[in-house]
Design an enzyme around this catalytic site. Structure first.
Site, PDB file in Angstrom:
ATOM      1  N   GLU A  29      -6.275  32.634   9.291  1.00 54.97           N
ATOM      2  CA  GLU A  29      -7.396  32.150  10.112  1.00 54.97           C
ATOM      3  C   GLU A  29      -8.679  32.948   9.853  1.00 54.97           C
ATOM      4  O   GLU A  29      -9.233  33.590  10.746  1.00 54.97           O
ATOM      5  CB  GLU A  29      -7.012  32.188  11.593  1.00 54.97           C
ATOM      6  CG  GLU A  29      -5.859  31.255  11.883  1.00 54.97           C
ATOM      7  CD  GLU A  29      -5.480  31.143  13.362  1.00 54.97           C
ATOM      8  OE1 GLU A  29      -5.693  32.114  14.105  1.00 54.97           O
ATOM      9  OE2 GLU A  29      -4.957  30.099  13.761  1.00 54.97           O
TER      10      GLU A  29
ATOM     11  N   GLU B  50       0.814  26.289  10.700  1.00 52.62           N
ATOM     12  CA  GLU B  50       1.094  26.626  12.099  1.00 52.62           C
ATOM     13  C   GLU B  50       0.834  25.395  12.940  1.00 52.62           C
ATOM     14  O   GLU B  50      -0.226  24.764  12.803  1.00 52.62           O
ATOM     15  CB  GLU B  50       0.159  27.729  12.620  1.00 52.62           C
ATOM     16  CG  GLU B  50       0.517  29.119  12.202  1.00 52.62           C
ATOM     17  CD  GLU B  50      -0.371  30.172  12.866  1.00 52.62           C
ATOM     18  OE1 GLU B  50      -0.759  29.987  14.039  1.00 52.62           O
ATOM     19  OE2 GLU B  50      -0.660  31.160  12.197  1.00 52.62           O
TER      20      GLU B  50
HETATM   21  C1  BG6 Z   1      -2.713  31.352  15.748  1.00 49.95           C
HETATM   22  C2  BG6 Z   1      -2.322  32.688  15.170  1.00 49.95           C
HETATM   23  O1  BG6 Z   1      -4.069  31.348  16.003  1.00 49.95           O
HETATM   24  O2  BG6 Z   1      -2.148  30.987  16.970  1.00 49.95           O
HETATM   25  C3  BG6 Z   1      -0.936  33.164  15.581  1.00 49.95           C
HETATM   26  O3  BG6 Z   1      -2.410  32.661  13.760  1.00 49.95           O
HETATM   27  C4  BG6 Z   1      -0.729  32.883  17.049  1.00 49.95           C
HETATM   28  O4  BG6 Z   1      -0.824  34.519  15.246  1.00 49.95           O
HETATM   29  C5  BG6 Z   1      -0.821  31.385  17.277  1.00 49.95           C
HETATM   30  O5  BG6 Z   1       0.458  33.382  17.569  1.00 49.95           O
HETATM   31  C6  BG6 Z   1      -0.523  30.959  18.692  1.00 49.95           C
HETATM   32  O6  BG6 Z   1      -1.386  31.637  19.563  1.00 49.95           O
HETATM   33  P1  BG6 Z   1      -0.845  32.458  20.806  1.00 49.95           P
HETATM   34  O7  BG6 Z   1      -2.036  33.184  21.311  1.00 49.95           O
HETATM   35  O8  BG6 Z   1      -0.335  31.455  21.771  1.00 49.95           O
HETATM   36  O9  BG6 Z   1       0.215  33.348  20.273  1.00 49.95           O
END
Ligand code: BG6
Length: 491
Positions: A201, A390
């Protein structure tokens, strides 16, 4: 009916600082995530430090950014809890975990390397052999089951020492340190790893600023300069990866939020367009086209930003474009110039609530069409193969008689996989999908364990207690069927 390509890469994603634990094992140095406290939906995570007078202090944590006041030293304080130091102890459970991923039929596993496990302070000449050996064992274990590693070189955990010394990428010296680290990995794991992501990111520093109402011009100056140095570091790494092993495929990684105008007011339409430019296209153009976009000058002017950019940097950027466009996608957001009645905040995004969408307990909108929209817009711009690295739902899970019935997560995935199919049908060259996450991990945003994303449950709570037992959730068995049918069986 469109089908997923035969070689489609199904899998799941993780990050070292969120799963590994073992933060002080085998010569690993401290990273920025090791001094980040736990938070919650209502309480922000903090980075802790000792100031010039020896007094402990803390500052709100901003996704891997080191914003410790000048003169203070990031430090682990007594009586504070740091969940990333523990993760879910993948460091000692990796064999068991990989066996479970194999049981689901994974083709690919996205993971990151902890920079401070390889170079404890970040600036050593020689790497830490024990750190390199750990990841070698992990890669070998993955290959045992024909799972391909997809490795993120930097995922929100810069070594604390260099992060302090060079003020969070404010110094060009960081480029050399990163390149030395990346080169070490490319050489060490030649033949074991062929797919790489340079920075997780990379657009996060800009996203974070739009989130922060008090952001000053000097915050923007810092963010754009940091990004420039990271763009150069990434480009050099891409070229080097190809030289070291022509089979290497290297991707960028963009936090992919879909921005819609909240109303038909032309001002909102233009605002949404400008958000795309600043938050998505600015970084994507540099990494995928090898050049800054024309609107960059306006963005810099808006905040009186003066950048250290050399002709040589621009050459490097031109010669180091990525092979693959990878991104995270969780939700869409609404942009408006009008007064917002109902404000919501998601992953680095804030805006008006969309009455057509459902929101998670943490305020993240579920919008599979936003994923299709993002895929189609981006593919049309860059014509690179794409991979969603993701996507997932953070939710509380309950154990009932030793089982986790997470139908809400299955529903979320089902709808997003359908949207992927629609995008493929519209011509997008989508080559893979790694869910976030595959195993429960510490939430990056809140530091909670109870904001669970896994297909595999881990018995650990928000205070770090629990047996660490792994329990496949219902979504585990569902995803296994999805993979076995190459995305045909979504029931
Ligand atoms: C992404 C990141 O932005 O979101 C991850 O790359 C992160 O590291 C994921 O875990 C989910 O976000 P969160 O804050 O719910 O863990």
């Amino acid at each position: 009916m469109t089908k997923f390509p035969k070689e489609f890469l199904w899998g799941g994603a993780t990050a070292a600082n969120q799963i590994e634990g073992g933060f002080d094992q085998d010569g690993r140095g401290l990273s920025i995530s090791d001094i980040t406290t736990a938070g919650s939906l209502s309480e922000k995570r903090k980075i802790t430090y000792i100031d010039q007078n020896g007094k402990p202090g803390e500052v709100v944590a901003l996704a891997g950014r080191n914003n410790i006041p000048h003169g203070a030293q990031g430090a682990v304080l007594e009586n504070k809890f740091y969940p990333n130091q523990l993760g879910v102890d993948f460091y000692h459970h990796y064999q068991e975990d990989i066996r479970l991923l194999a049981e689901m039929g994974f083709k690919v596993f996205r993971m990151s390397i902890s920079w401070s496990r390889i170079f404890p302070n970040g600036n050593e000449e020689k790497p830490n052999r024990a750190g390199l050996d750990f990841y070698r064992k992990v890669f070998q274990e993955l290959h045992k089951y024909n799972i391909e590693p997809l490795v993120t070189i930097s995922h929100y955990d810069d070594p604390l020492y260099i992060s302090q010394k060079y003020h969070d990428w404010s110094d060009r010296k960081m480029i050399d340190l990163y390149v030395h680290y990346a080169e070490t990995l490319f050489k060490e794991y030649k033949g074991l790893v062929h797919r790489w992501i340079t920075f997780n990111e990379i657009n996060a520093p800009l996203l974070m600023l739009t989130f922060d109402e008090d952001a000053s011009d000097s915050d923007y100056q810092h963010a754009y300069q940091k990004l420039h140095y990271q763009f150069v570091a990434s480009a050099i790494a891409v070229k080097m990866a190809h030289e070291i092993d022509p089979q290497n495929i290297v991707g960028n990684m963009i936090c992919g939020t879909t921005n819609y105008p909240a109303t038909p007011d032309p001002k909102d339409i233009l605002l949404a367009r400008h958000k795309w430019e600043q938050l998505i296209f600015y970084s994507s153009d540099v990494q995928a086209k090898g050049m800054y976009p024309s609107f960059a000058i306006r963005l810099w002017k808006d905040h009186d930003v003066q950048l250290d950019i050399t002709q040589n940097d621009l050459e490097k950027i031109k010669n180091g474009t990525v092979d693959l466009y990878t991104f995270s996608y969780y939700h869409s957001t609404l942009a408006t110039t009008h007064k917002i009645q109902d404000q919501v905040s998601g992953n680095f995004a804030t805006g008006a609530k969309n009455p057509y969408l459902k929101y998670s307990e943490w305020g993240w909108a579920t919008d599979p069409i936003g994923l299709q929209y993002f895929l189609e817009i981006i593919y049309d711009c860059y014509h690179l193969p794409m991979m969603i690295v993701e996507n997932g739902l953070g939710a509380k899970d309950n154990i009932e008689n030793g089982e986790v019935h997470d139908n809400y997560r299955i529903e979320y995935y089902r709808d997003h996989i359908k949207a992927m199919k629609d995008a493929i049908n519209d011509g997008v060259d989508l080559i893979g999908y790694t869910t976030w996450a595959c195993i429960d991990e510490v939430s990056a945003g809140t530091g909670q364990m109870s904001k669970r994303y896994g297909l595999i449950y881990v018995d650990r709570d928000d205070e770090g207690r629990g047996s660490l037992k792994r329990i496949p959730k219902d979504s585990f068995y569902w995803y296994k069927k999805v993979i076995a049918s190459n995305g045909e069986n979504l029931d």
